[in-house]
Structure formats: C-alpha cells, structure tokens
Design an enzyme around this catalytic site. Structure first.
Site, PDB file in Angstrom:
ATOM      1  N   HIS A  52       0.789  -1.090  -0.011  1.00  0.00           N
ATOM      2  CA  HIS A  52       0.066  -0.009   0.119  1.00  0.00           C
ATOM      3  C   HIS A  52       0.926   1.182   0.124  1.00  0.00           C
ATOM      4  O   HIS A  52       2.013   1.239   0.107  1.00  0.00           O
ATOM      5  CB  HIS A  52      -1.054  -0.049   1.094  1.00  0.00           C
ATOM      6  CG  HIS A  52      -0.318   0.212   2.474  1.00  0.00           C
ATOM      7  ND1 HIS A  52       0.368  -0.963   3.084  1.00  0.00           N
ATOM      8  CD2 HIS A  52      -0.406   1.107   3.284  1.00  0.00           C
ATOM      9  CE1 HIS A  52       0.848  -0.407   4.309  1.00  0.00           C
ATOM     10  NE2 HIS A  52       0.310   0.774   4.539  1.00  0.00           N
ATOM     11  N   HIS A  54       1.622   3.948   1.762  1.00  0.00           N
ATOM     12  CA  HIS A  54       2.054   4.735   3.017  1.00  0.00           C
ATOM     13  C   HIS A  54       3.492   4.878   2.772  1.00  0.00           C
ATOM     14  O   HIS A  54       4.396   3.859   2.587  1.00  0.00           O
ATOM     15  CB  HIS A  54       1.794   4.318   4.409  1.00  0.00           C
ATOM     16  CG  HIS A  54       0.136   4.342   4.633  1.00  0.00           C
ATOM     17  ND1 HIS A  54      -0.569   3.622   5.494  1.00  0.00           N
ATOM     18  CD2 HIS A  54      -0.784   5.234   4.152  1.00  0.00           C
ATOM     19  CE1 HIS A  54      -1.718   4.069   5.539  1.00  0.00           C
ATOM     20  NE2 HIS A  54      -1.851   5.011   4.742  1.00  0.00           N
ATOM     21  N   ASP A  56       5.982   4.742   5.039  1.00  0.00           N
ATOM     22  CA  ASP A  56       6.800   3.742   5.702  1.00  0.00           C
ATOM     23  C   ASP A  56       7.043   2.388   5.146  1.00  0.00           C
ATOM     24  O   ASP A  56       7.711   1.560   5.464  1.00  0.00           O
ATOM     25  CB  ASP A  56       6.591   3.516   7.173  1.00  0.00           C
ATOM     26  CG  ASP A  56       4.989   3.045   7.449  1.00  0.00           C
ATOM     27  OD1 ASP A  56       3.999   3.496   6.727  1.00  0.00           O
ATOM     28  OD2 ASP A  56       4.846   2.190   8.101  1.00  0.00           O
ATOM     29  N   HIS A  57       6.086   2.263   3.846  1.00  0.00           N
ATOM     30  CA  HIS A  57       6.214   1.340   3.214  1.00  0.00           C
ATOM     31  C   HIS A  57       6.754   1.334   1.720  1.00  0.00           C
ATOM     32  O   HIS A  57       7.167   0.525   1.047  1.00  0.00           O
ATOM     33  CB  HIS A  57       4.825   0.492   2.980  1.00  0.00           C
ATOM     34  CG  HIS A  57       4.212   0.125   4.344  1.00  0.00           C
ATOM     35  ND1 HIS A  57       4.199  -1.132   4.677  1.00  0.00           N
ATOM     36  CD2 HIS A  57       3.683   0.951   5.269  1.00  0.00           C
ATOM     37  CE1 HIS A  57       3.509  -1.121   5.985  1.00  0.00           C
ATOM     38  NE2 HIS A  57       3.376   0.056   6.114  1.00  0.00           N
ATOM     39  N   HIS A 110      -7.178  -0.928   5.658  1.00  0.00           N
ATOM     40  CA  HIS A 110      -6.334   0.136   6.071  1.00  0.00           C
ATOM     41  C   HIS A 110      -6.027   1.251   5.136  1.00  0.00           C
ATOM     42  O   HIS A 110      -6.242   2.370   5.469  1.00  0.00           O
ATOM     43  CB  HIS A 110      -5.031  -0.499   6.283  1.00  0.00           C
ATOM     44  CG  HIS A 110      -3.826   0.112   6.814  1.00  0.00           C
ATOM     45  ND1 HIS A 110      -3.852   0.860   7.863  1.00  0.00           N
ATOM     46  CD2 HIS A 110      -2.594   0.602   6.160  1.00  0.00           C
ATOM     47  CE1 HIS A 110      -2.829   1.386   8.033  1.00  0.00           C
ATOM     48  NE2 HIS A 110      -1.938   1.279   7.117  1.00  0.00           N
ATOM     49  N   ASP A 129      -0.215  -3.741   6.317  1.00  0.00           N
ATOM     50  CA  ASP A 129      -0.819  -3.206   7.687  1.00  0.00           C
ATOM     51  C   ASP A 129      -2.137  -3.877   7.679  1.00  0.00           C
ATOM     52  O   ASP A 129      -3.133  -3.077   8.138  1.00  0.00           O
ATOM     53  CB  ASP A 129      -0.559  -1.714   7.620  1.00  0.00           C
ATOM     54  CG  ASP A 129       0.891  -1.344   7.761  1.00  0.00           C
ATOM     55  OD1 ASP A 129       1.605  -2.054   7.931  1.00  0.00           O
ATOM     56  OD2 ASP A 129       0.723   0.141   7.920  1.00  0.00           O
ATOM     57  N   HIS A 167       4.772  -4.492  10.754  1.00  0.00           N
ATOM     58  CA  HIS A 167       5.129  -4.004  11.826  1.00  0.00           C
ATOM     59  C   HIS A 167       5.227  -4.838  13.209  1.00  0.00           C
ATOM     60  O   HIS A 167       4.428  -5.877  13.352  1.00  0.00           O
ATOM     61  CB  HIS A 167       3.996  -3.034  12.197  1.00  0.00           C
ATOM     62  CG  HIS A 167       4.047  -1.930  11.332  1.00  0.00           C
ATOM     63  ND1 HIS A 167       4.940  -0.578  11.636  1.00  0.00           N
ATOM     64  CD2 HIS A 167       3.496  -1.432  10.256  1.00  0.00           C
ATOM     65  CE1 HIS A 167       4.630   0.353  10.777  1.00  0.00           C
ATOM     66  NE2 HIS A 167       3.632  -0.124   9.902  1.00  0.00           N
TER      67      HIS A 167
END
Ligand code: ZN
Ligand code: FE
Length: 255
Positions: A52, A54, A56-57, A110, A129, A167
């Site tokens: 996805h 975001h 942090d990915h 998410h 996530d 995570h």
C-alpha cells in the site's frame, strides 16, 4: 530459501526473501537496511513488492531502483511512485530469478487499494498493515465491513501459512487481546513467548494463520466472551459481526 525481517524505523519490518543470490523485498520504506543486507550477503535485488501507499512502506523504492533496475509490483488502485506492475486481486507476481509466484489478494480497509501477496509454495502471506499478530491495521480509508472481509480472506488461508506483517506490534496488541478475551489461555501463553522474544530483541514474527485464529480478537469478534466484554464496555449489544468488529476496532483505537 531464506526469509529475513529487516528492521526499519521504530517498528517496521522489511521482509526479504532470498536464495543467497537473488532477493525480493516487500514494502521497503527505507532503502538503507536493504542495501546493507544485500552488501553483507552478496545479494542482488530481483524485485520489489508493495502492499500500500504509506511512506513507511514505499519511501525506499526510488533509491533501490537507482541501484538495481527491477520490477516493482504494487496495488493498481493506488498511485505509488516507482511501481511498474500494477496488480489487482487474482493477478500473479512472478519472480523468475527466485522461481516464486505470489498471488495477489485484495485486502482493503487500512487503505482502499491495499493488497497482500500469498506464496503457496513457501506457505506464507505478506499482509502489510492489514493483519498484525493479535491485531489489525487502523481503518484510515476503508469501512469496518471491508476490513473484516479482508481479514476473513486472510484467515481462510491454510492454518500453517506464515504471516509476515509489516510492523512489530504484537506485545501491545496482546495486552488488548487479553483485555477483550480474558479467558483465552492461548493469549497468555503466546504473550509470555513474545515478551521473551522481545527481551532478546528478536522479532515475534512470522506468526501463522492458525495462531492468529486462536489469539487475534479481530478474527474472533463473534466469540461469546468477546461479545460479553463489548457489551460491558459499550453498554449495548453488538447488532451483528460487522458491528462487533467496528466496536472492537474503536475500543482498540482508544486503548
Ligand atoms: Zn500503513
Ligand atoms: Fe505501516
């Protein structure tokens, strides 16, 4: 085949699957740990999978593409820089260098385009996530019904499927799981094991679908004991399983 959790930021894992020559990485929010692992083990990157949008990915994709020109699979429904193969449910990501096939599962909730990658031969699912061990992602874009259906899609994979989440949230998730299902001995046992792992700075992941079905409250919202805790906490009965799931998710947000 080696399956390695590369740590990034505070609590992200960038999963790397390699055969000592070629590697695929999933959700590289930071290129640093990937570059370091490849240099250390003499690996060349063969592909990138993204679940996805975001940061942090996705934040490390550009730097990895500067080093290696490789295909990047990502959700068709999301606009992610560097993604060259946009995939939807039922598509297959084929990594020829590693001889691996990843089937794409659509798991919105998410984010709306969120996908997971299931590798039947390695018996693992890369779920980003969406599903965490003993928890699930926050509903930033989707509805409770979408997220519940996504989690059920993942939970219907074979019980011995390894669950590679993005995570390390397991210990805090288990505190909540224990609160909403106090009579579940599996939760306590698993919590002890996870605390020991974390005290040795080791990942609690991968989990497995079978374990998640035993301990994850978000896969168990129709258990009578969870319904009773929801009734007590919210002062009303859940009307159906989607409502029970939404109540659980809301409670967790404030926990
Ligand atoms: Zn996310
Ligand atoms: Fe994340």
């Amino acid at each position: 085949m080696h399956i390695v959790a590369l740590q990034a930021f505070r609590d992200n894992y960038i999963w790397m699957i390699h055969d000592s020559r070629s590697a695929v990485v999933v959700d590289p929010g930071d290129a640093g740990p990937v570059l370091a692992a490849c240099a250390r083990d003499g690996l060349r990157l063969a592909g990138i999978l993204v679940t996805h949008h975001h940061p942090d990915h996705t934040g490390g994709i550009a730097a990895l593409l500067q080093r290696w020109s490789v295909p990047v699979w990502g959700p068709a429904g999301e606009d992610i820089g560097g993604v060259s193969r946009r995939v939807a449910g039922g598509d297959v990501a084929e990594l020829d260098a590693l001889g691996l096939r990843f089937e794409v599962l659509e798991v919105p909730g998410h984010t709306l385009g969120h996908v997971a990658y299931h590798c039947a031969s390695l018996r693992l699912v890369l779920c980003g996530d969406t599903l965490f061990s003993a928890g699930c992602g926050r509903l930033f874009e989707g509805t409770p019904q979408q997220m519940l259906e996504s989690l059920e899609r993942l939970a219907s994979l074979p019980p011995d499927t390894q669950v590679l989440c993005a995570h390390e949230y397991t210990v805090s998730n288990l505190q909540f799981a224990r609160r909403v299902e106090p009579g579940n001995p599996e939760i306590e046992e698993y919590e002890h094991w996870c605390l020991r792992r974390r005290s040795e700075q080791l990942p609690t992941l991968p989990s497995s679908i079978g374990r998640e079905r035993q301990v994850n409250p978000f896969l168990r919202s129709d258990q009578a004991s969870i319904r009773a805790q929801l009734r007590e906490h919210f002062g009303r009965e859940a009307t159906d399983r989607v409502d029970a799931f939404a109540m659980l998710r809301q409670w967790k947000n404030d926990f």
